[in-house]
Design a protein around this motif. Structure first.
Motif, PDB file in Angstrom:
ATOM      1  N   GLU A 160      43.134 -27.453  67.752  1.00 48.79           N
ATOM      2  CA  GLU A 160      41.945 -27.451  68.720  1.00 48.79           C
ATOM      3  C   GLU A 160      42.155 -26.008  69.287  1.00 48.79           C
ATOM      4  O   GLU A 160      43.096 -25.455  69.449  1.00 48.79           O
ATOM      5  CB  GLU A 160      42.137 -28.474  69.925  1.00 48.79           C
ATOM      6  CG  GLU A 160      42.093 -29.686  69.112  1.00 48.79           C
ATOM      7  CD  GLU A 160      42.591 -30.950  69.920  1.00 48.79           C
ATOM      8  OE1 GLU A 160      42.206 -31.318  70.885  1.00 48.79           O
ATOM      9  OE2 GLU A 160      43.954 -31.183  69.671  1.00 48.79           O
ATOM     10  N   SER A 208      37.244 -27.062  67.618  1.00 53.23           N
ATOM     11  CA  SER A 208      38.428 -27.087  66.666  1.00 53.23           C
ATOM     12  C   SER A 208      38.012 -26.623  65.532  1.00 53.23           C
ATOM     13  O   SER A 208      36.788 -26.323  65.035  1.00 53.23           O
ATOM     14  CB  SER A 208      38.846 -28.642  66.446  1.00 53.23           C
ATOM     15  OG  SER A 208      37.879 -29.599  65.990  1.00 53.23           O
ATOM     16  N   ALA A 225      37.562 -33.456  68.617  1.00 52.95           N
ATOM     17  CA  ALA A 225      38.280 -32.427  67.741  1.00 52.95           C
ATOM     18  C   ALA A 225      38.236 -32.894  66.148  1.00 52.95           C
ATOM     19  O   ALA A 225      38.174 -32.005  65.425  1.00 52.95           O
ATOM     20  CB  ALA A 225      39.475 -32.222  68.296  1.00 52.95           C
TER      21      ALA A 225
END
Length: 574
Positions: A28, A14, A344
């Motif tokens: 992401e 991400s 992420a």
């Protein structure tokens, strides 16, 4: 000051970008590659963030990577010394770490920069410190205890800390391979769910069983007097030996349960084998023990810090059932969990750690919105629909809310694409599939028409913030659908489609200021039905959540949802 945070060469890669500590954009890479949990270099996510900020990579002041290959180096060497048969496997991991350590080439390709412009910009921020920062620095708390807990990252699996102002003090940690995350993964694999990220299936299955095997499951772990834990290594294949792989940038974990595990818990369930009551009872027991261990850590952390607030991040922070019980079982009064508590989120957290902890910059406003992804105008959407020859109507907001709610009441299933995409694994009214929560057949309808997923997995209620206490036994702000609460017994028959078998719901509280269009849609539904709730599930079909109008249209056309709403453009299936 611009800071670009990145999670690279790790699951759920991400990027996030901040200006003077304020989040501008975060997303992401899987939303662009269309591969779940994609684990390579997030070139597309980075490019998106730079476009949103209106700058080039050359104008970024700092780049943070949410991983530090040098963290706990001595512990890593000691681990290999004690386990020399793992050296070959570790070399494979070392190769991946080297990618993280030398990202200059990827950045140079991205923006045609020279190495000299990057040399002093890149900062490696340890994995769990990034998690801690993503929770605490985004929270509304001036002071808080903090917990990061997941499978593993930088040779740590659990880290506890306390945050005060713009500083985080690390108190203690649990070293790899001992891991509550890998403990849960081992049972997930044993129960016949083999893929990376399948743990939520065990959480969904657990309410169908009784926790009859708590003592047996608990014997695998050791709850320590200091508030941390260990495990009985006889039950597990060494995680490094089992193998963490990133083939074609797709993460996978080899089999983690040992022969000893099988002797105690029986024959592993095969992927397509029927679920028996034993499997359901075992899932319930695993969930119960996991909750007990989280509470064990947090009770000691509260006593140690004297704090009333707690921030939690890491993959285990995605266990929304446990999250919903924290306040009632640990003594903490207020709980904050970010929208991207999973890996992420370390793109966001690494940047925050550098800005506040390292550079000493003051705190900024808390984060209550996950809408940090890509968006599209009505004009862009109309251009696509005309090009594809799709019949549609472009409606005013008032007409739109009226028509959509009528379709939901009909009953119908609606794909809702509105504003910026969410950052994190939950659809929160920007990329959602919606249905009437009063419809007892809605769950089966969704699985038959669109989702094609296991029947035991629940669907979530999005509820107007002011009505939480009327429908749930606990009142709290839950902006990111990160907690499960019991639904009041007298209300369960009114909203059967979002009431799980145990009488709970994984709610999202919808705030007018944060989600004005989604709030207005639910309010219109409430005016017509008396119910301030919509069934909300992610807009996808066995793929990452849709990111663009084209992907939303494709999903609509290959499934049987009844209506597609792309901003103010409406397509109705004839």
């Amino acid at each position: 000051m611009y800071i670009l945070g990145v999670n690279a060469y790790h699951a759920d890669s991400s990027a996030a970008i901040f200006k003077d500590g304020c989040l501008i954009a975060a997303t992401e890479e899987e939303r662009f590659t269309r591969e779940k949990h994609w684990a390579g270099f997030p070139a597309l996510a980075i490019s998106f963030c730079l476009r949103e900020a209106g700058i080039t990579l050359n104008e970024v002041d700092h780049i943070t990577i949410g991983r530090d290959p040098h963290a706990k180096f001595g512990k890593k060497i000691g681990y290999l010394f004690r386990n020399p048969d793992l050296i070959l496997k570790s070399l494979e991991r070392f190769t991946n770490s080297q990618k993280v350590a030398s990202l200059e080439q990827e950045f140079m390709k991205l923006d045609h920069l020279e190495a000299k412009h990057l040399k002093n910009k890149i900062h490696n921020i340890e994995h769990h410190r990034s998690h801690l920062a993503s929770a605490f620095f985004a929270s509304p708390f001036e002071e808080s205890a903090i917990l990061s807990v997941d499978g593993s990252g930088d040779f740590t699996t659990t880290m506890i800390a306390v945050g005060k102002g713009n500083k985080i003090e690390i108190l203690d940690s649990v070293n790899f391979p001992v891991s509550i995350g890998l403990f849960y993964t081992a049972f997930t694999q044993f129960l016949g769910f083999p893929y990376y990220g399948d743990e939520y299936k065990v959480m969904g299955l657990a309410p169908y069983g009784e926790p009859k095997f708590v003592d047996k499951v608990k014997s695998v772990l050791k709850f320590l007097p200091n508030g941390l834990y260990n495990w009985d290594k006889r039950f597990f294949v060494q995680p490094t030996k089992a193998g963490f792989k990133y083939e074609n940038n797709m993460p996978s974990v080899g089999n983690l349960f040992s022969n000893c595990f099988v002797k105690v818990f029986g024959t592993p369930r095969q992927k397509n084998e029927a679920l028996t009551q034993y499997h359901k009872d075992l899932a319930a027991s695993v969930q119960k023990v996991t909750e007990e261990l989280i509470f064990h850590i947090l009770i000691h952390l509260r006593e140690r810090t004297g704090q009333k607030n707690i921030c939690v991040a890491g993959g285990v922070a995605q266990n929304s059932v446990a999250n919903g019980k924290i306040a009632a079982n640990t003594g903490f009064e207020n709980v904050y969990i970010p929208s991207a508590g999973h890996d992420a989120g370390i793109a966001m957290g690494s940047a925050q750690y550098l800005y506040h902890q390292v550079l000493g910059q003051p705190r900024v406003a808390p984060v209550y919105s996950a809408y940090t992804g890509i968006k599209f105008s009505n004009e862009e959407i109309e251009s696509l629909l005309r090009e594809k020859g799709i019949d549609y109507q472009r409606l005013s907001d008032d007409t739109l809310y009226d028509i959509v709610t009528e379709k939901l009441i009909e009953p119908g299933v609606v794909g809702w694409f509105s504003g910026r995409a969410e950052f994190g694994p939950r659809a929160l009214g920007a990329r959602s599939i919606l249905a009437d929560p009063r419809n007892p057949k809605a769950k089966d309808l969704l699985n038959e028409k669109i989702k094609r997923r296991e029947s035991f997995r629940p669907f979530a209620p999005s509820i107007l913030k002011d009505y939480v206490g009327e429908f749930f036994t606990r009142t709290d702000d839950v902006p990111f659908m990160e907690k499960v609460f019991p639904i009041r017994e007298e209300k369960r028959s009114l909203i059967p489609a979002v009431t799980h078998v145990d009488g709970t719901g994984r709610l999202q509280t919808v705030d007018r200021d944060v989600s004005p269009r989604y709030y207005t849609l639910i309010e219109k539904f409430r005016q017509k039905t008396g119910i301030p709730i919509l069934l909300n599930t992610s807009f996808n079909e066995n793929e990452p959540i849709v990111n663009t109008p084209q992907e939303a249209l494709d999903c609509f056309l290959r499934t049987q949802m009844d209506m597609l709403v792309l901003e103010n453009c409406v397509i109705t299936r004839k």
